[in-house]
Design an enzyme around this catalytic site. Structure first.
Site, PDB file in Angstrom:
ATOM      1  N   ALA A   1      42.393  38.991  34.735  1.00 17.00           N
ATOM      2  CA  ALA A   1      43.588  39.617  35.299  1.00 17.00           C
ATOM      3  C   ALA A   1      43.412  41.127  35.308  1.00 17.00           C
ATOM      4  O   ALA A   1      44.178  41.880  34.714  1.00 17.00           O
ATOM      5  CB  ALA A   1      44.799  39.218  34.467  1.00 17.00           C
ATOM      6  N   TYR A   2      42.376  41.583  36.022  1.00 16.19           N
ATOM      7  CA  TYR A   2      41.921  42.964  35.903  1.00 16.19           C
ATOM      8  C   TYR A   2      43.032  44.001  36.040  1.00 16.19           C
ATOM      9  O   TYR A   2      43.163  44.908  35.219  1.00 16.19           O
ATOM     10  CB  TYR A   2      40.806  43.227  36.931  1.00 16.19           C
ATOM     11  N   THR A   3      43.827  43.880  37.111  1.00 13.24           N
ATOM     12  CA  THR A   3      44.820  44.939  37.375  1.00 13.24           C
ATOM     13  C   THR A   3      45.912  44.999  36.307  1.00 13.24           C
ATOM     14  O   THR A   3      46.555  46.030  36.159  1.00 13.24           O
ATOM     15  CB  THR A   3      45.473  44.741  38.753  1.00 13.24           C
ATOM     16  N   ASP A   4      46.109  43.904  35.567  1.00 11.24           N
ATOM     17  CA  ASP A   4      47.080  43.953  34.467  1.00 11.24           C
ATOM     18  C   ASP A   4      46.726  45.070  33.490  1.00 11.24           C
ATOM     19  O   ASP A   4      47.596  45.728  32.931  1.00 11.24           O
ATOM     20  CB  ASP A   4      47.082  42.631  33.679  1.00 11.24           C
ATOM     21  N   TYR A   5      45.428  45.246  33.297  1.00  9.57           N
ATOM     22  CA  TYR A   5      44.990  46.228  32.299  1.00  9.57           C
ATOM     23  C   TYR A   5      45.066  47.653  32.840  1.00  9.57           C
ATOM     24  O   TYR A   5      44.989  48.608  32.074  1.00  9.57           O
ATOM     25  CB  TYR A   5      43.590  45.858  31.799  1.00  9.57           C
TER      26      TYR A   5
END
Lengths: 421, 416
Positions: B171-175
């Site tokens: 969930a790359y963009t969460d970070y």
């Protein structure tokens, strides 16, 4: 300044920004929130004025990278390695709340401008140092680049196709994470200073932020002894080892469809996909009969089922364009689909347009405006503002050295001749 | 223990999964009190995500959840139940900050939206985070960071030119989103300290995350150039990539940033003659002959172990680091120096290593992880009695009517 200045979240603060590369985003975000940020470049201009360039004109004043990450800042040039330059820098520190920097650890100490020197000038000062590995420790002086930092936290290992080298994101990310962390650390320290009067040194490690996106990759090893292997975007089910395909080719590119079962909301989403395929006579009987709750349960299903479903779904997506799969499939039919967007798709996105996302910033010297990514969040009381485009080399030298620090025009000329500003 | 930076700041966390919960951790690691509002009827997805301690999947044994939630308290409330919402109101009145990440409209439906809260508590700071924000045709688009990574363009520019894109894992963009949220929250706190005014922070994770991709977007809008994936190459350096090493799936990153480093690199691989070859003399030359260059580099790296290469190149002043595998991260000497992993006893999971969310250490008020992630509803008594001052009888009534949840409605099911 317009009278709306009072309504900025961080309007009381002055930040000196000595960072380079992606780390420059930290000062940029503080400027968006209303802080006054002065970007300090070495005379002649920063090495971060890199491509891509405006109309491909390879000119440091036309670096789109520079523009993107220095919007809203003022800009001065100053050689802080020479005595006259140091003196001016110390003068600025007296007026500042925080200094952001991304030099090699120890570099500022060597110039007698490290945290211990700055706090003698001003006890409440905050120095935020962003570096690949942190200020101390066995790797702190490692030579590094964005890619080598990205590799330090196992996230790079988890990305890419099996059988080939792991792959990064072609637009470097580690510096940006470091810069954003620098901004948060700075504000945390400012909150503390406002409560106690005490300043401090904020030590950001880009390695640690490069670990962050791992989701559960580290825990899979630490807890279960399972090493995650990159799958080129397929969904990996740790308990069974099954790989569920979720990226599909379509007529003009790729889409992701979360073809999953077992639990909601996936069961319903997958069922709606099958219904759409059925309407278009592209769903074979076995697919229509597939029970998404029991037959496609990640914890019990086999690889064969996953592959069989993947193939038939792609046969369907190959008849459609990205935009149709997104609008008709995701928005109307509520199937969990996301287009693999290009920079063109992003630029033409309806939702961004409808929320008035894009922000125009005027560039006097171009006689026009450039469109930028808009405010990173909407804040009801203190909306983010882009007060100006990124500074040109030494653009605010006269204003800041002359008007604010009271250096005479003759002295400024001398400093320019000596290449200090 | 010293007074921590955010001691006394209280957060009612309705947000779940990754973005909101990671955001509040910046505050929690610096002294704030965070209460997660959960429910047995609507489990946080991370609670059913592997790995599970001892390979025994239960609602309290996921370290995917654990990683994202140390230092917090958990209460279990059914927000569908009117009396559950009464408890939620009490928590909101207790809090300085409310965070939520439901699909737009959900909190409003429950009468817990920003406008409702503001009427009773005008100085509340209220963070709403969703995939694509309020308003607009895609507002109702539900999804995870796995969706947004595609919308934001990161997938298209990841992987090899001759293959399908290889999405950044998870969930790359969460970070990304979480960092901007933390900054906005602290800034809103600072504004409230000066003015007494609260506010609403509304986030579209899509909009936020595009800031990590801004120059390529401008390159399209101004120069009509669509960025493409290109393996691990960079326009600024050559050789620049991930090269194979001895052993199974072992890799090394190397980035030669200038001509001086190129000469040092040639010395380090004991081929000083290479530095004299004119087809590799400058960055432009090396970029032009990059295929051949990469083959030469691989021929050398293939014979050696990654850490051997790393130390040789570091000695020569050339940027290089092994592609760390999960086990390497736990053994990393630099992370040990910074006490990155914090071992803590968890009542169900036993001793586990927790990671800080803040990638920074403040010299006088450093980050702290002092408590493990909470079990579901573990702090009902503490929170309702001590924080909210409720009586045993009141609490018993809420348990009796089901508005405080105590049991899963069915069997626990692993989602991933």
């Amino acid at each position: 300044m317009d009278n709306s200045e009072a309504q900025s979240a961080l309007s009381p603060y002055l930040i000196l920004d000595l960072t380079e590369g992606g780390c420059m985003i930290g000062g940029r975000l503080l400027a968006d929130l209303g802080a006054r940020v002065i970007k300090i470049e070495s005379p002649g201009g920063s090495p971060s004025r890199i491509g891509p360039y405006y109309k491909d004109d390879i000119n440091p004043e036309k670096s789109l990278f520079w523009w993107a990450y220095n919007t809203g800042k003022s800009g001065i040039t100053l050689d802080i390695t020479r005595p006259e330059g140091k003196e001016i820098f110390r003068d600025l520190v007296l007026r500042a709340d925080a200094v952001l920097e991304s030099f090699e650890p120890g570099y500022l100490d060597g110039l007698k401008l490290g945290y211990n020197n700055l706090r003698e000038i001003k006890p409440g000062i905050i120095l935020t140092s962003i570096s690949p590995f942190g200020q101390n420790g066995p790797k702190s002086l490692y030579r590094a680049s964005d890619l080598t930092i990205w590799a330090t936290g196992a996230y790079l290992f988890a990305c890419g196709n099996p059988g080939r080298a792991p792959t990064w994101i072609s637009f470097p990310q580690a510096g940006l994470f470091g810069g954003a962390e620098g901004a948060i650390g700075t504000m945390t320290a400012i909150w503390h200073r406002n409560n106690t009067g005490e300043g401090q040194h904020v030590d950001v490690s880009m390695q640690e932020s490069a670990l962050s996106p791992n989701l559960n990759v580290l825990q899979m090893w630490g807890v279960s002894g399972v090493e995650f292997h990159r799958l080129g975007g397929a969904l990996y089910v740790p308990s069974t080892g099954v790989q569920q395909p979720i990226y599909f080719r379509c007529r003009d590119g790729y889409v992701m469809i979360l073809v999953q079962g077992g639990n909601e909301p996936f069961i319903s989403s997958s069922a709606r996909l099958v219904k759409w395929m059925e309407e278009e006579k592209m769903a074979p009987d076995w697919l229509i009969r597939l029970n998404w709750q029991t037959d496609y349960d990640a914890t019990t299903m086999g690889q064969q089922t996953a592959d069989r479903v993947g193939k038939i779904v792609e046969r369907f997506t190959l008849t459609k364009q990205k935009a149709e799969l997104y609008r008709e499939g995701a928005i109307k039919r509520k199937i969990m689909i996301a287009p693999v967007s290009t920079t063109r798709d992003i630029s033409e996105d309806l939702q961004l347009e409808s929320r008035n996302y894009w922000e125009k910033v005027h560039h006097d010297e171009l006689d026009g405006s450039i469109i930028y990514c808009g405010p990173f969040v909407k804040m009801s009381e203190t909306p983010l503002k882009y007060r100006s485009r990124a500074p040109m080399i030494g653009e605010h030298n006269d204003e800041i050295f002359g008007h604010e620090l009271g250096i005479s025009p003759a002295q400024i000329d001398t400093l320019k001749q000596k290449d200090i500003i | 223990m010293n007074e921590q930076v955010f001691s006394g700041i209280k957060v009612a966390e309705f947000a779940w999964v990754i973005v909101g919960p990671s955001t509040s951790r910046y505050l929690a690691e610096h002294g704030a009190t965070i209460v997660k509002i959960e429910s047995h009827k609507r489990l946080d997805t991370l609670r059913s995500t592997s790995p599970f301690a001892g390979n025994r999947p239960t609602v309290d044994s996921s370290m995917a959840f654990g990683r994202h939630n140390p230092n917090k308290y958990s209460v279990s409330i059914d927000l569908q139940h009117p009396n559950g919402r009464k408890l939620a109101w009490k928590l909101i009145q207790w809090a300085d900050i409310v965070t939520e990440s439901f699909s737009p409209g959900t909190m409003e439906k429950w009468g817990l939206g920003y406008e409702d809260v503001r009427k009773l508590k005008p100085d509340i700071i209220y963070l709403s985070s969703s995939m694509q924000g309020r308003g607009g045709p895609h507002s109702g688009y539900a999804g995870y960071g796995m969706n947004a990574v595609n919308l934001c363009g990161f997938t298209e520019v990841s992987g090899w030119k001759d293959m399908r894109p290889a999405a950044p894992h998870g969930a790359y963009t969460d970070y990304i989103s979480t960092r901007f949220d933390a900054l906005a929250l602290i800034s809103a706190l600072d504004y409230r300290r000066r003015t007494g005014k609260g506010q609403w922070i509304e986030q579209s994770q899509f909009e936020t995350s595009l800031h990590f991709f801004a120059p390529p977007i401008m390159d399209y809008q101004i120069n009509d150039r669509i960025m493409e994936r290109d393996g691990n190459r960079s326009p600024e350096a050559a050789p620049h990539g991930v090269f194979p090493c001895k052993g199974d799936d072992n890799w090394i990153t190397i980035a030669v940033l200038d001509d001086e480093q190129w000469c040092n690199f040639c010395d380090a691989i004991s081929q000083p003659g290479l530095a004299k070859r004119k087809e590799f003399a400058t960055l432009a030359d090396r970029k032009r002959n990059e295929d051949e260059l990469e083959k030469l580099v691989s021929d050398w790296t293939k014979r050696l172990m990654p850490d051997d290469i790393e130390s040789r190149l570091q000695e020569a002043g050339v940027p290089s680091h092994i592609v760390a595998r999960p086990r390497d991260v736990y053994e990393d000497i630099q992370l040990k120096e910074r006490a990155y992993f914090v071992p803590i006893d968890h009542p169900v999971m036993g001793k586990q290593s927790f990671e800080p969310q803040s990638s920074f250490i403040l010299s006088k008020t450093p980050r702290q992880i002092s408590r493990p992630s909470p079990c579901l509803g573990e702090h009902n008594e503490l929170v309702f009695k001590k924080f909210l001052g409720m009586s045993d009888e009141e609490i018993a009534e809420h348990i009796a009517d089901g508005s405080i949840t105590t049991e899963l409605p069915g069997q626990f099911k692993v989602s991933m």
